[in-house]
Scaffold this motif. Structure first.
Motif, PDB file in Angstrom:
ATOM      1  N   LEU A 172       3.490  16.758  -2.617  1.00  0.00           N
ATOM      2  CA  LEU A 172       4.659  17.036  -1.780  1.00  0.00           C
ATOM      3  C   LEU A 172       5.918  17.359  -2.594  1.00  0.00           C
TER       4      LEU A 172
ATOM      5  N   PRO B   9       0.806  -1.231   0.000  1.00  0.00           N
ATOM      6  CA  PRO B   9       0.000   0.000   0.000  1.00  0.00           C
ATOM      7  C   PRO B   9       0.838   1.278   0.000  1.00  0.00           C
ATOM      8  N   LEU B  10       2.065   1.186   0.502  1.00  0.00           N
ATOM      9  CA  LEU B  10       2.907   2.382   0.541  1.00  0.00           C
ATOM     10  C   LEU B  10       3.478   2.724  -0.827  1.00  0.00           C
TER      11      LEU B  10
ATOM     12  N   ARG C 272      -1.319   5.540  -6.370  1.00  0.00           N
ATOM     13  CA  ARG C 272      -1.956   6.746  -5.820  1.00  0.00           C
ATOM     14  C   ARG C 272      -1.044   7.436  -4.797  1.00  0.00           C
ATOM     15  N   VAL C 273      -0.241   6.640  -4.093  1.00  0.00           N
ATOM     16  CA  VAL C 273       0.671   7.202  -3.098  1.00  0.00           C
ATOM     17  C   VAL C 273       1.845   7.891  -3.799  1.00  0.00           C
TER      18      VAL C 273
ATOM     19  N   TRP D 249      -5.723  10.274   3.586  1.00  0.00           N
ATOM     20  CA  TRP D 249      -5.928   8.826   3.437  1.00  0.00           C
ATOM     21  C   TRP D 249      -7.119   8.333   4.239  1.00  0.00           C
TER      22      TRP D 249
ATOM     23  N   TRP E 121      10.548   0.829   1.540  1.00  0.00           N
ATOM     24  CA  TRP E 121       9.481   0.005   2.133  1.00  0.00           C
ATOM     25  C   TRP E 121       9.580  -1.452   1.700  1.00  0.00           C
TER      26      TRP E 121
ATOM     27  N   TYR F   8       9.169   8.976   8.427  1.00  0.00           N
ATOM     28  CA  TYR F   8       9.888   9.060   7.143  1.00  0.00           C
ATOM     29  C   TYR F   8       9.572  10.388   6.453  1.00  0.00           C
TER      30      TYR F   8
ATOM     31  N   TRP G  31      12.049   6.056  -1.674  1.00  0.00           N
ATOM     32  CA  TRP G  31      10.852   5.727  -0.878  1.00  0.00           C
ATOM     33  C   TRP G  31      10.382   4.319  -1.215  1.00  0.00           C
TER      34      TRP G  31
ATOM     35  N   TYR H 276       0.652  11.112  -5.029  1.00  0.00           N
ATOM     36  CA  TYR H 276       0.535  12.109  -3.963  1.00  0.00           C
ATOM     37  C   TYR H 276       1.908  12.697  -3.638  1.00  0.00           C
ATOM     38  N   LEU H 277       2.914  11.818  -3.576  1.00  0.00           N
ATOM     39  CA  LEU H 277       4.268  12.285  -3.255  1.00  0.00           C
ATOM     40  C   LEU H 277       4.747  13.319  -4.269  1.00  0.00           C
TER      41      LEU H 277
ATOM     42  N   VAL I  62       7.885  15.678  -4.348  1.00  0.00           N
ATOM     43  CA  VAL I  62       9.005  14.749  -4.191  1.00  0.00           C
ATOM     44  C   VAL I  62       9.504  14.382  -5.592  1.00  0.00           C
TER      45      VAL I  62
END
Lengths: 212, 212
Positions: free
Chosen positions: A121, A107-108, A112-113, B135, A135, B116, A131, A116-117, A123
């Protein structure tokens, strides 16, 4: 049986493996996660899965979501070969391995994550890659310790289980994102062993009708 | 039975609820996740859980990790009251609700992820709060749609299930991080209903021996 799938989705990949192992016939309905902003966001698909993601398994009676819930359903409904051990404590250990990947790695690193990053953000690609790898490595270190305790030819001794079904797509993802796997000899050994099976080979992303 | 727990951990909270519902007697062994850099990183705890996090359930025969795997074990081992429906499709729907929270909300907002974000990506507190809320809201929107389809007094019609056991700690977290819940009337209704039970009340963070 219809599987709404995307070739590179590792959660759809889990289901393709399990359906193949259970020798259940199914049609693949490709859902393109990238084209035109993502087919999974269309109203017809949102009706099938309010979470707007693959996979969905249409059993003919019901549309099921959440890949690990569907794996449990498949194992309860198609008993041969069983993909969980019989005794309760062993089942809990196998489910823990499955969930280590299904909850704490995948999930990390979901699309979609990552989106978002970068979008929320700012990134950059290199930090996003770090990242992603972080994980996987963090999870695989604990997984490797569990394998030292429990593995044989498969994650759980010599029985093919839902832990293997979940591990193999995660290894595919790890390789895709250049995670160095030499630190994980048991993971690698089990991956190589599983990939000799037609059930795993035929489920792999490159073998899918929608693969690019 | 020994539960390695931290009062504010929502995954330990799930287990405290389920153990109370099943009327299983257990001792709480508090693991302080913050003090001295985190007791979960100590060698003795890493031996119990290579993932270095709570909860661990020591059954006397085996140390189990991964809260949803432990919930399944509890339900298989202590049959009354059952926390999953009987028929396979309904079980899959309940597990999907549980996993929506356990896979797609909670792991993104875990302490290690927030750490993190601030330490590796220099995300400030306000952007971290936005991440957290994002989330929860994203997941609760889909969850609310599932509740419109399936809920009664509980997430799954009028039967108390693992979906409720997983939802209530997530609502606790949402409130702690100031998520506005008016958009989720069914979530709120079920939360209020569950919190009338002693099993839920006695499991809540503030009722724990290690609560500060």
């Amino acid at each position: 049986m219809k599987l709404y799938s995307y070739w590179r989705s590792s959660t759809a990949y889990r289901l393709r493996i399990a359906l193949n192992i259970k020798q259940v016939t199914y049609d693949i309905i490709p859902v393109h996660l990238v084209k035109d902003g993502g087919e999974q966001f269309s109203p017809w698909y949102t009706e099938l899965n309010p979470q707007q993601r693959v996979p969905v398994l249409d059993t003919g009676k019901s549309c099921l979501i959440q890949s690990m819930a569907i794996l449990e359903w498949l194992d309860e409904t198609y008993s041969e070969p069983p993909l969980l051990p019989v005794d309760h404590l062993s089942r809990a250990q196998v489910r823990a391995m499955m969930q280590l990947i299904g909850c704490d790695i995948h999930p990390l690193n979901n699309i979609r994550v990552l989106k978002y990053l970068s979008e929320q953000l700012q990134v950059d690609d290199s930090a996003k890659q770090t990242w992603y790898q972080h994980w996987v490595i963090d999870g695989f270190r604990a997984f490797e310790t569990l394998l030292k305790r429990h593995s044989g030819q498969y994650c759980w001794h010599d029985q093919l289980t839902l832990a293997d079904v979940t591990l193999i797509p995660q290894v595919y993802n790890a390789r895709r994102f250049q995670v160095e796997l030499t630190e994980f000899p048991n993971v690698t050994k089990i991956y190589n062993h599983c990939m000799q099976h037609a059930a795993f080979k035929n489920a792999s992303p490159d073998a899918q009708p929608d693969a690019i």
